[in-house]
Design an enzyme around this catalytic site. Structure first.
Site, PDB file in Angstrom:
ATOM      1  N   SER A 107       1.554   2.418 -16.074  1.00  0.00           N
ATOM      2  CA  SER A 107       2.142   3.740 -16.280  1.00  0.00           C
ATOM      3  C   SER A 107       1.131   4.850 -16.018  1.00  0.00           C
ATOM      4  CB  SER A 107       2.649   3.893 -17.715  1.00  0.00           C
ATOM      5  OG  SER A 107       3.169   5.209 -17.883  1.00  0.00           O
ATOM      6  N   GLY A 108       1.648   5.934 -15.444  1.00  0.00           N
ATOM      7  CA  GLY A 108       0.812   7.106 -15.211  1.00  0.00           C
ATOM      8  C   GLY A 108       1.034   7.722 -13.849  1.00  0.00           C
ATOM      9  N   GLY A 109       1.985   7.159 -13.111  1.00  0.00           N
ATOM     10  CA  GLY A 109       2.271   7.702 -11.780  1.00  0.00           C
ATOM     11  C   GLY A 109       1.083   7.483 -10.850  1.00  0.00           C
ATOM     12  N   LYS A 145       6.753  -1.816 -21.122  1.00  0.00           N
ATOM     13  CA  LYS A 145       6.807  -0.731 -20.134  1.00  0.00           C
ATOM     14  C   LYS A 145       8.218  -0.174 -20.046  1.00  0.00           C
ATOM     15  CE  LYS A 145       5.546   1.920 -16.622  1.00  0.00           C
ATOM     16  NZ  LYS A 145       6.733   2.549 -16.048  1.00  0.00           N
ATOM     17  N   LEU A 199       0.845  -1.216   0.000  1.00  0.00           N
ATOM     18  CA  LEU A 199       0.000   0.000   0.000  1.00  0.00           C
ATOM     19  C   LEU A 199       0.872   1.255   0.000  1.00  0.00           C
ATOM     20  CD1 LEU A 199      -2.770  -1.286   2.407  1.00  0.00           C
ATOM     21  CD2 LEU A 199      -2.963  -0.911  -0.080  1.00  0.00           C
ATOM     22  N   MET A 216       1.716   3.985  -5.162  1.00  0.00           N
ATOM     23  CA  MET A 216       1.065   3.382  -6.341  1.00  0.00           C
ATOM     24  C   MET A 216       0.056   2.303  -5.935  1.00  0.00           C
ATOM     25  SD  MET A 216       2.072   4.751  -9.204  1.00  0.00           S
ATOM     26  CE  MET A 216       1.906   3.545 -10.518  1.00  0.00           C
ATOM     27  N   ASN A 260      -0.522  -4.990   3.793  1.00  0.00           N
ATOM     28  CA  ASN A 260       0.746  -4.281   3.718  1.00  0.00           C
ATOM     29  C   ASN A 260       1.648  -4.821   4.824  1.00  0.00           C
ATOM     30  OD1 ASN A 260       2.050  -1.762   2.352  1.00  0.00           O
ATOM     31  ND2 ASN A 260       2.545  -1.583   4.517  1.00  0.00           N
ATOM     32  N   GLU A 270      10.136   7.838 -22.414  1.00  0.00           N
ATOM     33  CA  GLU A 270       9.842   8.878 -21.413  1.00  0.00           C
ATOM     34  C   GLU A 270      11.108   9.670 -21.101  1.00  0.00           C
ATOM     35  OE1 GLU A 270       7.763   7.422 -17.808  1.00  0.00           O
ATOM     36  OE2 GLU A 270       9.418   8.324 -16.709  1.00  0.00           O
ATOM     37  N   TYR A 271      12.202   8.969 -20.870  1.00  0.00           N
ATOM     38  CA  TYR A 271      13.475   9.654 -20.592  1.00  0.00           C
ATOM     39  C   TYR A 271      13.853  10.563 -21.759  1.00  0.00           C
ATOM     40  CZ  TYR A 271      15.091   6.764 -16.556  1.00  0.00           C
ATOM     41  OH  TYR A 271      15.251   6.162 -15.323  1.00  0.00           O
ATOM     42  N   ARG A 294      21.313  11.916 -18.085  1.00  0.00           N
ATOM     43  CA  ARG A 294      20.961  11.807 -16.658  1.00  0.00           C
ATOM     44  C   ARG A 294      22.211  11.470 -15.829  1.00  0.00           C
ATOM     45  NH1 ARG A 294      14.953   9.848 -14.962  1.00  0.00           N
ATOM     46  NH2 ARG A 294      13.804  10.867 -16.662  1.00  0.00           N
ATOM     47  N   HIS A 324       8.667   2.033 -22.908  1.00  0.00           N
ATOM     48  CA  HIS A 324       7.889   3.248 -22.574  1.00  0.00           C
ATOM     49  C   HIS A 324       8.748   4.182 -21.741  1.00  0.00           C
ATOM     50  CE1 HIS A 324       5.673   5.568 -19.533  1.00  0.00           C
ATOM     51  NE2 HIS A 324       4.777   5.772 -20.485  1.00  0.00           N
ATOM     52  N   ASN A 325       9.412   3.640 -20.737  1.00  0.00           N
ATOM     53  CA  ASN A 325      10.221   4.481 -19.854  1.00  0.00           C
ATOM     54  C   ASN A 325      11.456   5.044 -20.554  1.00  0.00           C
ATOM     55  OD1 ASN A 325       8.302   3.563 -17.937  1.00  0.00           O
ATOM     56  ND2 ASN A 325       9.792   3.946 -16.317  1.00  0.00           N
TER      57      ASN A 325
HETATM   58  C1  6PG Z   1       5.308   5.733 -15.206  1.00  0.00           C
HETATM   59  C2  6PG Z   1       6.691   6.181 -14.774  1.00  0.00           C
HETATM   60  C3  6PG Z   1       7.157   5.460 -13.515  1.00  0.00           C
HETATM   61  C4  6PG Z   1       8.642   5.728 -13.237  1.00  0.00           C
HETATM   62  C5  6PG Z   1       8.823   6.883 -12.309  1.00  0.00           C
HETATM   63  C6  6PG Z   1      10.291   7.096 -11.952  1.00  0.00           C
HETATM   64  O1  6PG Z   1       5.204   5.208 -16.322  1.00  0.00           O
HETATM   65  O2  6PG Z   1       4.381   5.956 -14.422  1.00  0.00           O
HETATM   66  O3  6PG Z   1       7.581   5.840 -15.832  1.00  0.00           O
HETATM   67  O4  6PG Z   1       6.951   4.068 -13.705  1.00  0.00           O
HETATM   68  O5  6PG Z   1       9.190   4.658 -12.583  1.00  0.00           O
HETATM   69  O6  6PG Z   1       8.338   7.993 -12.968  1.00  0.00           O
HETATM   70  O7  6PG Z   1      11.093   6.888 -13.073  1.00  0.00           O
HETATM   71  P1  6PG Z   1      12.649   7.302 -13.053  1.00  0.00           P
HETATM   72  O8  6PG Z   1      13.086   7.396 -11.611  1.00  0.00           O
HETATM   73  O9  6PG Z   1      13.369   6.173 -13.769  1.00  0.00           O
HETATM   74  O10 6PG Z   1      12.731   8.614 -13.740  1.00  0.00           O
END
Ligand code: 6PG
Length: 466
Positions: free
Chosen positions: A128-130, A182, A11, A14, A33, A189-190, A287, A185-186
């Protein structure tokens, strides 16, 4: 009494958000948890959703609270904690029960866990989506056995983000296919975030713009082709005032990027796949370099400050068009990597489906993704950049990318991701490359052999072989 339709372990931010989302969509969920206080605090804070939530104090109680065949979501940190949780949970489960890892797992771990799973199934989903996405609608990229997907799809589709009536939750293939997508995707995202940071730097250090003015530019771009979550939040971040100083918050944030490592995995896996993703790789390197603040300060002292005023050499429109070109080239590389993985791992990865599942809920959601889904549907075997729609946009914008990269280089602004995009574009437009020199070198020192253009035969050697 076993009344819950699904269970969730973990818990944290996310996990709690996902559990509330599941309850809100009408499913009875049992939660556990490691720290019991957190479990009770979560249930007490659930408000109107509390009746759908069964807090449990032991794993045994959790299992007992779920109607068989059970499905239990793990929302715990990737790596050993997942294996530890599987080890603790498995003896309590029955054949047909299912463990679903919804963390940012390395897909190779998911492959292993799926292979090790016996009568108790193992399923891996990239979410994904925080926190906002987990609570109100994430993008869900699922991998595992199809019959497990059939069983849990109703819940996953109900909680997922929705794009024009279509849930952004998709079954992408066996074992770690979901976690692999995923990961890509990340990586994207970077890259998106890095290219935005690069044009932010040009506006800040080259055009003398303050953070609020830069935020306004992002806000305007968010009305056009670049409309996306990351452009939207970049406008917000740049426009946010710091309560302590009264100045822009952005100006007091330390310029060292954190990384939990998912983007790094993308770069590593791309090398294993021999899939060129230079924009993503440049973003990961950027980074790493951003963390070396002391070294950068010393180099500035020794060699003088890098970034210099642009003296009107670039316009905001140039920057916008350069970003558009860089984004298309980056996504073309990302989808190329996914296609390479499908071939390598014999996964039926459906590129249009991947683009569709990214249209809402995820961090890289953007207006372009719907067009990418359409372009990939036309011909999934074609590089995205070669699709008529995107080739047309690239034709319009690559001059701006070139002007931005060359001006940045002449004026000392680091734009590694945009530069990588341009170099990729130019390399792709060079039918006769220069690797013949590499083949000659390799054959000279290692007799590795080369093919000849005129007779097409490989394994040939230069005269030095004698
Ligand atoms: C998502 C994000 C998430 C990611 C965090 C931290 O799709 O919701 O990609 O999963 O883990 O945003 O990512 P970093 O610490 O690698 O920037």
């Amino acid at each position: 009494m076993a009344q819950s339709e699904i269970g969730l372990i973990g818990l944290g931010t996310m996990g709690a958000a996902l559990a509330l989302n599941i309850a809100e969509k009408g499913f009875d969920i049992a939660v556990w948890n490691r720290t019991t206080e957190k479990t009770h605090a979560f249930a007490e804070g659930a408000g109107d959703l509390a009746p759908k939530i069964t807090p449990t104090e032991t794993l045994k109680d959790l299992v007992a609270a779920i109607r068989p065949p059970r499905a239990i979501i793990l929302m715990v940190p990737a790596g050993a904690p997942v294996d530890e949780q599987i080890e603790a949970l498995s003896p309590l489960l029955s054949p047909g029960d299912l463990i679903i890892d919804a963390g940012n797992a390395n897909f190779r771990d998911t492959n292993r866990r799926a292979a090790e799973a016996g009568e108790i199934g193992f399923f891996g989903i990239g979410v994904s989506g925080g926190e906002e996405g987990a609570r109100h609608g994430p993008s869900i990229m699922a991998g595992g056995d199809g019959e497990h997907w059939d069983r849990i799809a109703p819940i996953l589709k109900a909680i997922a983000a929705d794009f024009e009536g279509t849930p952004c939750a998709a079954f992408l293939g066996p074992e770690g296919a979901g976690h692999f997508v995923k990961t890509v995707h990340n990586g994207i995202e970077y890259a998106d975030m890095q290219m935005i940071a690069e044009v932010y730097g040009l506006m800040r250090d080259g055009m003398g713009m303050g953070a609020p003015a830069i935020g306004t530019v992002f806000d305007r771009w968010n009305e056009g082709r670049l409309r996306s979550y990351l452009i939207e939040i970049s406008g917000i971040v740049a426009g946010t005032q710091d309560t302590a100083t009264g100045g822009p918050l952005l100006d007091v944030i330390v310029d060292a990027a954190g990384q939990k490592g998912t983007g790094r995995w993308t770069a590593i896996e791309a090398q294993h796949l021999a899939a060129p993703v230079p924009v993503i790789e440049a973003a990961v390197v950027a980074r790493n370099l951003s963390a070396r603040r002391d070294a950068r300060a010393a180099a500035e002292d020794r060699f003088g400050k890098g970034p210099q005023p642009l003296d009107g050499a670039l316009s905001e429109d140039d920057l916008e068009r350069a970003l558009i070109a860089g984004k298309i080239l980056c996504y073309s590389q990302g989808f190329g990597m996914i296609a390479a993985a499908g071939a390598q791992f014999d996964w039926p990865l459906d590129l249009p489906e991947v683009a569709r599942v990214w249209r809402a809920g995820c961090i890289i959601r953007s207006a372009m993704l719907d067009d990418m889904a359409a372009a990939l549907s036309d011909d999934p075997s074609r590089e995205l950049m070669m699709a008529p729609h995107f080739a047309g946009i690239l034709t319009e914008t690559h001059d701006a990318l070139r002007r931005v990269v060359s001006t940045a280089a002449l004026k000392g602004h680091p734009v590694p991701a945009l530069s990588a995009g341009l170099a990729y574009f130019d390399a792709m437009r060079t039918a006769r490359g220069t690797a013949n020199m590499i083949q000659g070198q390799r054959d000279y020192f290692g007799l590795h052999g080369f093919a000849r253009l005129d007779d097409g035969k490989s394994g040939q050697h230069g005269p030095w072989a004698d």
